[in-house]
Design an enzyme around this catalytic site. Structure first.
Site, PDB file in Angstrom:
ATOM      1  N   CYS A  91       0.815  -1.228   0.000  1.00  0.00           N
ATOM      2  CA  CYS A  91       0.000   0.000   0.000  1.00  0.00           C
ATOM      3  C   CYS A  91       0.842   1.269   0.000  1.00  0.00           C
ATOM      4  CB  CYS A  91      -0.937   0.014   1.198  1.00  0.00           C
ATOM      5  SG  CYS A  91      -2.259  -1.188   1.038  1.00  0.00           S
TER       6      CYS A  91
HETATM    7  N1  COA Z   1     -20.498  -9.019   7.862  1.00  0.00           N
HETATM    8  C1  COA Z   1     -20.960  -9.169   9.103  1.00  0.00           C
HETATM    9  N2  COA Z   1     -20.172  -9.407  10.168  1.00  0.00           N
HETATM   10  C2  COA Z   1     -18.858  -9.524   9.957  1.00  0.00           C
HETATM   11  C3  COA Z   1     -18.284  -9.387   8.678  1.00  0.00           C
HETATM   12  C4  COA Z   1     -19.171  -9.130   7.602  1.00  0.00           C
HETATM   13  N3  COA Z   1     -18.724  -8.990   6.348  1.00  0.00           N
HETATM   14  N4  COA Z   1     -16.953  -9.537   8.763  1.00  0.00           N
HETATM   15  C5  COA Z   1     -16.665  -9.767  10.060  1.00  0.00           C
HETATM   16  N5  COA Z   1     -17.822  -9.771  10.784  1.00  0.00           N
HETATM   17  C6  COA Z   1     -17.961 -10.006  12.232  1.00  0.00           C
HETATM   18  C7  COA Z   1     -16.784 -10.792  12.789  1.00  0.00           C
HETATM   19  O1  COA Z   1     -16.982 -12.173  12.619  1.00  0.00           O
HETATM   20  C8  COA Z   1     -16.770 -10.383  14.234  1.00  0.00           C
HETATM   21  O2  COA Z   1     -17.750 -11.103  14.934  1.00  0.00           O
HETATM   22  P1  COA Z   1     -17.485 -11.614  16.437  1.00  0.00           P
HETATM   23  O3  COA Z   1     -17.324 -10.350  17.237  1.00  0.00           O
HETATM   24  O4  COA Z   1     -18.713 -12.377  16.736  1.00  0.00           O
HETATM   25  O5  COA Z   1     -16.214 -12.414  16.360  1.00  0.00           O
HETATM   26  C9  COA Z   1     -17.227  -8.926  14.191  1.00  0.00           C
HETATM   27  O6  COA Z   1     -17.917  -8.781  12.935  1.00  0.00           O
HETATM   28  C10 COA Z   1     -16.066  -7.939  14.259  1.00  0.00           C
HETATM   29  O7  COA Z   1     -15.050  -8.327  13.301  1.00  0.00           O
HETATM   30  P2  COA Z   1     -13.663  -7.610  13.208  1.00  0.00           P
HETATM   31  O8  COA Z   1     -12.834  -8.254  12.137  1.00  0.00           O
HETATM   32  O9  COA Z   1     -13.064  -7.481  14.567  1.00  0.00           O
HETATM   33  O10 COA Z   1     -14.152  -6.168  12.662  1.00  0.00           O
HETATM   34  P3  COA Z   1     -13.427  -4.787  12.708  1.00  0.00           P
HETATM   35  O11 COA Z   1     -14.325  -3.841  13.390  1.00  0.00           O
HETATM   36  O12 COA Z   1     -12.010  -4.881  13.169  1.00  0.00           O
HETATM   37  O13 COA Z   1     -13.410  -4.372  11.157  1.00  0.00           O
HETATM   38  C11 COA Z   1     -11.834  -4.257   9.342  1.00  0.00           C
HETATM   39  C12 COA Z   1     -12.735  -5.142  10.210  1.00  0.00           C
HETATM   40  C13 COA Z   1     -11.062  -5.153   8.397  1.00  0.00           C
HETATM   41  C14 COA Z   1     -12.733  -3.309   8.541  1.00  0.00           C
HETATM   42  C15 COA Z   1     -10.885  -3.424  10.236  1.00  0.00           C
HETATM   43  O14 COA Z   1     -10.250  -4.245  11.169  1.00  0.00           O
HETATM   44  C16 COA Z   1      -9.812  -2.690   9.467  1.00  0.00           C
HETATM   45  O15 COA Z   1     -10.100  -1.868   8.622  1.00  0.00           O
HETATM   46  N6  COA Z   1      -8.546  -2.938   9.834  1.00  0.00           N
HETATM   47  C17 COA Z   1      -7.400  -2.300   9.200  1.00  0.00           C
HETATM   48  C18 COA Z   1      -7.355  -2.766   7.820  1.00  0.00           C
HETATM   49  C19 COA Z   1      -6.227  -2.226   7.031  1.00  0.00           C
HETATM   50  O16 COA Z   1      -5.912  -1.076   7.010  1.00  0.00           O
HETATM   51  N7  COA Z   1      -5.629  -3.108   6.306  1.00  0.00           N
HETATM   52  C20 COA Z   1      -4.660  -2.731   5.389  1.00  0.00           C
HETATM   53  C21 COA Z   1      -5.021  -3.426   4.153  1.00  0.00           C
HETATM   54  S1  COA Z   1      -3.914  -3.002   2.921  1.00  0.00           S
END
Ligand code: COA
Length: 375
Positions: free
Chosen positions: A156
């Site tokens: 990225c």
């Molecule tokens: N729909 C519904 N629920 C979902 C889901 C979806 N598509 N994806 C995950 N969930 C659920 C999970 O299973 C979890 O459930 P649980 O609490 O029962 O275990 C809950 O939602 C929270 O999941 P989590 O992965 O902790 O969500 P989050 O709030 O951390 O958001 C991201 C996920 C990926 C959006 C976030 O972590 C993020 O943006 N991180 C940084 C990413 C980044 O910059 N990456 C660089 C890439 S180049």
């Protein structure tokens, strides 16, 4: 030493979009059919049933509303769940080079520069469609540019690291006009069947033209300073390297999860936000620029909450509307291109002397910042 300036930017945006509603419908159809197909194994506790995705979660967790893609029908077909792109013969332009040509042509037109004057092309992206010859050399030929070209990959952060490399060469005098181009087909390395991340990426290509100030007809921004940093982490990883067949003794790799993008999203969030804020603050301090004097921050476009945190930490207050523009609601995460889309679309209102920072961050970990001043 020569002063590097940005004289043009270009954005190639694919024609097709996928809204969260369309994406969730396709994912849920795939999950249902997977669960039906594996009903016995699920009932026996041998494998887990796939949970459904939700639009509300996607928007709340990321701020993303839709994404542009190079192929929509493949991604949304529950029996396929990946883009389906036409394979080109070796005599045709590759797909990344074709996207790059569009973005570069726009950047050159804005600057009033003929492609033949360009003497460096860097294709800086998180994936390249082949090992060699470099995509950048193909782009150089398609454009009709001179000099030399090479590919680089810092995930990225590829665009900002590429801008640092090009600016330093302009400063030193080894090149006069450089294009840093970022074709990102993120749909190709995203696992669309994984609910935790199926919503995060989109496709795009950006280009930035950098020239010596004394030769630029249309200087837009002086590149005051650049700063790059890396720190190893496995929290964003893709194992699909050229040794995969040798290392896995010919196993079927089609469904091996680590052959696509993987992340520990929560850990990335926790570790990268402080790293990025500290990096920008240290860069500003080294350049004697007070954070409160910053007029704009064009941040990497992965997650809205993440950007809100970085903005607050750097400015010491909640950024006002427009100070830290996001484009991720429309484009999703487009890897290295995200901060450049934001920069390209949200800069024309700045006044002479206004200072801003372009900052990208991601796998590696890596963080790159470019301090620019409106001319
Ligand atoms: N729909 C519904 N629920 C979902 C889901 C979806 N598509 N994806 C995950 N969930 C659920 C999970 O299973 C979890 O459930 P649980 O609490 O029962 O275990 C809950 O939602 C929270 O999941 P989590 O992965 O902790 O969500 P989050 O709030 O951390 O958001 C991201 C996920 C990926 C959006 C976030 O972590 C993020 O943006 N991180 C940084 C990413 C980044 O910059 N990456 C660089 C890439 S180049």
């Amino acid at each position: 030493m020569h002063q590097p300036v940005i004289t043009g930017t270009g954005v190639f945006t694919p024609e097709e979009t996928i809204t969260n509603a369309e994406l969730v419908k396709a994912f849920n159809a795939y999950a249902e059919s997977y669960n039906a197909e594996h009903a016995e194994a699920i009932a026996a506790g041998e494998i887990e049933a796939k949970a459904s995705s939700s639009e509300e979660f996607i928007f709340k967790a990321s701020g993303i509303e839709q994404r542009y893609v190079m192929n929509k029908s493949g991604v949304l077909d529950p029996a396929i769940m990946h883009p389906v792109l036409r394979e080109r013969s070796d005599d045709e332009p590759g797909i990344m080079a074709e996207m790059a040509l569009d973005a570069c042509t726009k950047a050159l037109a804005q600057a009033g520069v003929d492609a033949s004057e360009v003497d460096l092309v860097i294709c800086a992206a998180s994936n390249h469609e082949r090992a060699y010859p470099a995509i950048a050399v193909e782009i150089q030929q398609l454009l009709g540019a001179g000099g030399f070209a090479f590919d680089m990959n810092v995930a990225c952060s590829s665009a900002t690291f590429g801008i640092q490399a090009a600016s330093d060469m302009i400063r030193a005098g080894s090149v006069r006009k450089a294009i840093v181009v970022n074709p990102e087909i993120c749909s190709g390395h995203l696992e669309w069947r994984d609910r935790d991340c199926h919503f995060i990426f989109g496709d795009v290509c950006t280009a930035t033209l950098i020239e010596r100030e004394d030769e630029a007809q249309n200087p837009l921004f002086k590149i005051r300073s650049t700063s790059c940093a890396t720190e190893f982490s496995n929290n964003i990883r893709n194992n699909n390297g050229f040794l995969r067949r040798a290392l896995t003794s010919g196993q079927n790799l089609e469904d091996r999860r680590d052959m696509q993008f993987m992340q520990e999203g929560r850990r990335v969030f926790k570790e990268v936000v402080p790293m990025v804020s500290a990096h920008i603050l240290a860069h500003l301090e080294a350049e004697d620029i007070a954070p409160e004097s910053l007029k704009r921050m064009w941040l990497h476009q992965a997650n809205k909450t993440m950007n809100d945190f970085v903005g607050r930490k750097v400015l010491g207050r909640v950024p006002e509307s427009g100070e830290q523009p996001n484009i991720l609601q429309d484009y999703a995460n487009t890897s290295s291109a995200g901060s450049i889309i934001a920069f390209s679309k949200h800069q024309s209102d700045l006044a002479k002397g206004d200072i801003g920072v372009i900052c990208s961050f991601g796998a590696g970990y890596s963080v790159g910042s470019v301090i620019v001043e409106r001319l």
